[in-house]
Design a protein around this motif. Structure first.
Motif: not given
Length: 280
Positions: A243-271
């Motif tokens: 993430v780019t901010t005026p004070s520099g770059e920050r690295r961030v991790r966001l968790a899914f609500d549940a463990e993802i196993v398939t590509r379709e599950e990942a698509r739904k989670a991101l939506i």
């Protein structure tokens, strides 16, 4: 620093400095408990499963006692052990016949971009010995699945299958993310099920949904002054962003609500995450 000091009391390897953990459920600010992320054992297994080549280091016979590094083709088995098809005529094979101590460096695939030191790599350290005859057919099938072209020489009389039994491992996932990995933990770990799809997911999100990623940073990670954001990683447990901010770059991790196993599950989670970001 000893190997044990690079792991916490629960046995989970640290994720390194500079990576902020956030909960997507609260909408802003750090979570009360850090969101789950792959352990270094899991990251190492994921990397090793995809590896097809590595740098094999053996103990040279001449000059005696010095490491000798060479490029080798390989595959990894169900326990994450490196399987190699080596010619008896090769220098590294002669070294192994004299001394089995070896290591192999595996690099994250695909190897692209200029910042190679930011990519993951793992070094498997252990004895590299010939596979017992009764296990050779299984190793042959495994190796040829990874390297079909090897069928032209796999049955030559001077070629044999060798295998590295990891005694210890060193995982490096870029700046600030590194540790020694216990061999038993590595053998038990499961490769990430999204690894094969991750490059396409990242490309699609960064190319076609830049606005959503920026909303993730501003609303879900609570970085209100973010001016740009790129998804840099996705796995069964969540996503990572630069993430780019005026004070520099920050690295961030966001968790899914549940463990993802398939590509379709990942698509739904991101939506679903995008919907929450827009509501925030």
């Amino acid at each position: 620093m000893t190997k044990g000091r690079e792991q916490n009391a629960a046995g989970n390897e640290h994720e390194g400095k500079g990576v902020e953990s956030r909960s997507t459920a609260a909408g802003t600010g750090p979570s009360s408990a850090s969101p789950r992320a792959p352990s270094h054992a899991e990251r190492a297994r994921t990397l090793a499963r995809a590896a097809r080549f590595g740098s094999l280091a053996t103990m040279a016979r001449d000059p005696e006692g010095f490491p000798y590094a060479s490029l080798v083709a390989l595959a990894t088995d169900a326990r994450g052990r490196a399987v190699l098809l080596l010619s008896r005529l090769a220098e590294h094979t002669q070294n192994l016949l004299a001394r089995p101590e070896a290591s192999v460096l595996l690099l994250e695939s695909p190897i692209v971009g200029e910042k190679l030191l930011e990519h993951g790599r793992v070094t498997l350290i252990g004895a590299c010995t010939a596979v017992p005859p009764e296990e050779a057919p299984e190793c042959r099938a495994l190796f040829l699945a990874a390297h079909p072209d090897a069928a032209t020489y796999a049955d030559f009389s001077d070629f044999s299958y060798y295998r590295i039994e990891p005694r210890s491992l060193r995982y490096v996932g870029g700046f600030g993310r590194m540790s020694w990995v216990d061999a038993a933990a590595y053998a038990r770990a499961e490769p990430d099920p999204l690894a094969a799809f991750a490059p396409r997911i990242l490309e699609h999100m960064n190319d076609d949904h830049a606005a959503s990623i920026l909303a993730y940073a501003r609303k879900l990670a609570g970085i209100g002054d973010a001016t740009d954001a790129q998804m840099t990683g996705v796995d069964r447990y969540g996503i990572e962003m630069a993430v780019t901010t005026p004070s520099g770059e920050r690295r961030v991790r966001l968790a899914f609500d549940a463990e993802i196993v398939t590509r379709e599950e990942a698509r739904k989670a991101l939506i679903e995450m995008a919907g929450r970001a827009e509501e925030g």
